[in-house]
Design an enzyme around this catalytic site. Structure first.
Site, PDB file in Angstrom:
ATOM      1  N   ILE A  57     -38.490  -0.014  -1.523  1.00  0.00           N
ATOM      2  CA  ILE A  57     -38.160  -0.992  -0.483  1.00  0.00           C
ATOM      3  C   ILE A  57     -38.818  -2.317  -0.850  1.00  0.00           C
ATOM      4  O   ILE A  57     -40.029  -2.407  -1.025  1.00  0.00           O
ATOM      5  CB  ILE A  57     -38.665  -0.504   0.891  1.00  0.00           C
ATOM      6  CG1 ILE A  57     -38.036   0.848   1.212  1.00  0.00           C
ATOM      7  CG2 ILE A  57     -38.351  -1.523   1.973  1.00  0.00           C
ATOM      8  CD1 ILE A  57     -36.530   0.883   1.162  1.00  0.00           C
ATOM      9  N   THR A 109     -37.653  -6.427   6.945  1.00  0.00           N
ATOM     10  CA  THR A 109     -36.217  -6.591   7.142  1.00  0.00           C
ATOM     11  C   THR A 109     -35.485  -5.273   6.913  1.00  0.00           C
ATOM     12  O   THR A 109     -34.482  -5.002   7.576  1.00  0.00           O
ATOM     13  CB  THR A 109     -35.643  -7.678   6.207  1.00  0.00           C
ATOM     14  OG1 THR A 109     -35.989  -7.371   4.861  1.00  0.00           O
ATOM     15  CG2 THR A 109     -36.178  -9.045   6.586  1.00  0.00           C
ATOM     16  N   GLN A 151     -33.071  -3.398   9.519  1.00  0.00           N
ATOM     17  CA  GLN A 151     -31.705  -3.004   9.175  1.00  0.00           C
ATOM     18  C   GLN A 151     -31.455  -1.570   9.621  1.00  0.00           C
ATOM     19  O   GLN A 151     -30.390  -1.253  10.173  1.00  0.00           O
ATOM     20  CB  GLN A 151     -31.498  -3.130   7.660  1.00  0.00           C
ATOM     21  CG  GLN A 151     -30.102  -2.841   7.172  1.00  0.00           C
ATOM     22  CD  GLN A 151     -29.080  -3.844   7.649  1.00  0.00           C
ATOM     23  OE1 GLN A 151     -29.410  -4.963   8.021  1.00  0.00           O
ATOM     24  NE2 GLN A 151     -27.831  -3.447   7.675  1.00  0.00           N
ATOM     25  N   LYS A 161     -32.307   1.202  -3.830  1.00  0.00           N
ATOM     26  CA  LYS A 161     -31.012   1.777  -3.456  1.00  0.00           C
ATOM     27  C   LYS A 161     -30.514   1.053  -2.212  1.00  0.00           C
ATOM     28  O   LYS A 161     -31.194   0.191  -1.659  1.00  0.00           O
ATOM     29  CB  LYS A 161     -31.147   3.287  -3.215  1.00  0.00           C
ATOM     30  CG  LYS A 161     -31.455   4.059  -4.488  1.00  0.00           C
ATOM     31  CD  LYS A 161     -31.133   5.536  -4.366  1.00  0.00           C
ATOM     32  CE  LYS A 161     -32.176   6.279  -3.554  1.00  0.00           C
ATOM     33  NZ  LYS A 161     -32.060   7.740  -3.743  1.00  0.00           N
ATOM     34  N   VAL A 173     -29.551  -0.083   1.463  1.00  0.00           N
ATOM     35  CA  VAL A 173     -30.171   0.048   2.782  1.00  0.00           C
ATOM     36  C   VAL A 173     -29.183  -0.312   3.888  1.00  0.00           C
ATOM     37  O   VAL A 173     -29.339   0.057   5.036  1.00  0.00           O
ATOM     38  CB  VAL A 173     -31.414  -0.884   2.880  1.00  0.00           C
ATOM     39  CG1 VAL A 173     -32.070  -0.777   4.246  1.00  0.00           C
ATOM     40  CG2 VAL A 173     -32.419  -0.537   1.807  1.00  0.00           C
ATOM     41  N   GLU A 176     -26.186   0.420   5.135  1.00  0.00           N
ATOM     42  CA  GLU A 176     -25.376   1.235   6.047  1.00  0.00           C
ATOM     43  C   GLU A 176     -26.039   2.537   6.426  1.00  0.00           C
ATOM     44  O   GLU A 176     -25.584   3.234   7.332  1.00  0.00           O
ATOM     45  CB  GLU A 176     -24.020   1.524   5.389  1.00  0.00           C
ATOM     46  CG  GLU A 176     -23.208   0.254   5.187  1.00  0.00           C
ATOM     47  CD  GLU A 176     -22.045   0.444   4.213  1.00  0.00           C
ATOM     48  OE1 GLU A 176     -21.178  -0.418   4.201  1.00  0.00           O
ATOM     49  OE2 GLU A 176     -22.033   1.444   3.478  1.00  0.00           O
TER      50      GLU A 176
END
Lengths: 244, 183
Positions: free
Chosen positions: A135, A140, A144, A207, A209, A211
């Protein structure tokens, strides 16, 4: 450096993944070009050195074996009478991407209260854990996730497009009649990451994030409603009338 | 000037504006289109989303549901008027610190609404804040951050002005029956 990006799929959730690879390639290429310029100008302290003999760090290029022989980025550009340096690189998916699936993953845990007389469903607690690789920005990225979970609560319990079946016209085309979650609908949400650096996806291990917060959210709520009422509701949203 | 226009004097953020307006111009359009205070947003123009929230004499209203002419002689506060001599309002600072926004479109309305909420008699719990802020829709789902920001700001303001009556009010702490309904 002005990186140029071309991808043939517009895919916001994977932006950081493709950007990371492309930035890394562009920065590597830029570094090589800088070193080449530093080593080929007769007035440069690194004149005659090879790529392997120098290292690029802290805005200077210097010899690995002798810190005194160094030159800054700006001095390199001045020597060659340039204002800027531009490279263009292209990154393609490599064979690794064919061997591994690199999707994010999440688990949702939901507690609901169902009113025994009216059938009203309220989400009272929400805990969710996600693996989305490394991450980059905790604040943020967590926001999300929370936003995605709230979309899922809306999808499960509130949102429905109602059409006039004679002509397809949408009958609830405003915010008063198409119900989206309001503040009172949302409980405390504990959403967090289990960070696992995925070396197969890209150099940064990031990777998607974008959806992952929503995937599984509505399903968890429907399962919680089943646990509370014994009723399997197979259409969304799970409104009061379906539970009476 | 059109015969139908009227001279309207509006007091906004401590300043006076005199405008020739069609009486049907909403306060929202007067702010955005005629005065140029575009901090207040038009989300739906139908009083359904709360993005256009402003304070009129300290009370929060949907400015899209009020005509400009109706607000003469009142003290109007928009999001631009919250700062004090370059210093952020405590609510604005709290929204930043506790991450009460994502895309930012509803944020001006949320912050003004939250300031208005603190002027109202409302209960102390997170659920009371949620209820009180449900007139401001946030599609990005920043609600948890918004609640945290409001609560921290309320606590901080209460600490710094202990002589002021707090916004806690006994009648709002009555538990609503449906909150605890279980099988």
């Amino acid at each position: 450096m002005r990186p140029f990006k071309y991808i043939h799929v517009t895919d916001a959730p994977t932006a950081i993944t493709t950007l990371a690879s492309e930035r890394q390639a562009a920065c590597t290429s830029l570094g090589e070009k800088l070193v080449s310029l530093a080593c080929t100008h007769p007035s440069s302290p690194l004149f005659g050195s090879s790529q392997q003999q120098v290292v690029v760090e802290n805005s200077i290029v210097r010899r690995k074996d002798d810190e005194e022989h160094c030159i800054s980025y700006t001095d390199i550009l001045h020597l060659h009478q340039r204002d800027m340096l531009e490279v263009m690189t292209q990154v393609q998916p490599d064979t690794e991407s064919k061997k591994y699936t690199c999707y994010s993953f999440g688990s949702h845990f939901v507690e609901v209260h169902v009113h025994p007389y009216s059938g009203e469903v309220r989400v009272t607690r929400y805990v969710a854990a996600f693996d989305a690789g490394r991450i980059v920005n905790q604040k943020t990225a967590c926001s999300q996730l929370t936003g995605g979970i709230i979309w899922g609560i809306g999808m499960a319990l509130e949102e429905q497009v109602i059409r006039d079946e004679r002509n397809g016209r949408i009958l609830n085309a405003d915010l008063a009649e198409y119900h989206v979650p309001v503040n009172r609908d949302i409980p405390d949400i504990d959403a967090f990451f289990v960070e696992e650096h995925d070396p197969h996806m890209n150099i940064l291990g990031t990777k998607s994030v974008g959806e992952i917060g929503t995937v599984g959210s509505a399903a968890a709520i429907a399962n919680a409603v089943y646990h509370a009422t014994g009723k399997r509701i197979r259409t969304l949203p799970i409104t009061l009338d379906k539970l009476l | 000037m059109d015969d139908n226009f009227v001279q309207v004097t509006l007091h906004i953020n401590g300043q006076e504006y005199v405008l020739p307006l069609d009486p049907r111009v909403t306060l929202l359009d007067a702010l955005r289109e005629y005065i140029g205070l575009t901090g207040t947003k038009k989300g739906c123009d139908h009083g359904q989303c709360g993005a256009c929230t402003v304070l009129v004499d300290g009370r929060r209203i949907d400015s899209c549901l009020s005509f400009a002419v109706m607000n003469e002689g009142k003290a109007i506060t928009t999001v631009e008027g919250l700062e004090n001599d370059g210093q952020l309002h405590p609510m604005q600072a709290a929204f930043i610190e506790y991450d009460g926004f994502q895309c930012g479109y509803c944020t001006a309305g949320q912050i003004v609404s939250a300031v208005g909420l603190l002027n109202e008699a409302s209960g102390p719990s997170d659920d009371d804040v949620r209820e009180g802020m449900s007139g401001n829709i946030c599609r990005c789902g920043a609600y948890p951050g918004i609640v945290e920001a409001v609560q921290h700001c309320r606590a901080a303001m209460h600490r710094s002005r202990p002589s002021q009556p707090s916004s806690y009010s006994p009648q709002s702490s009555i538990e609503k029956a449906d909150d605890d309904a279980t099988l």
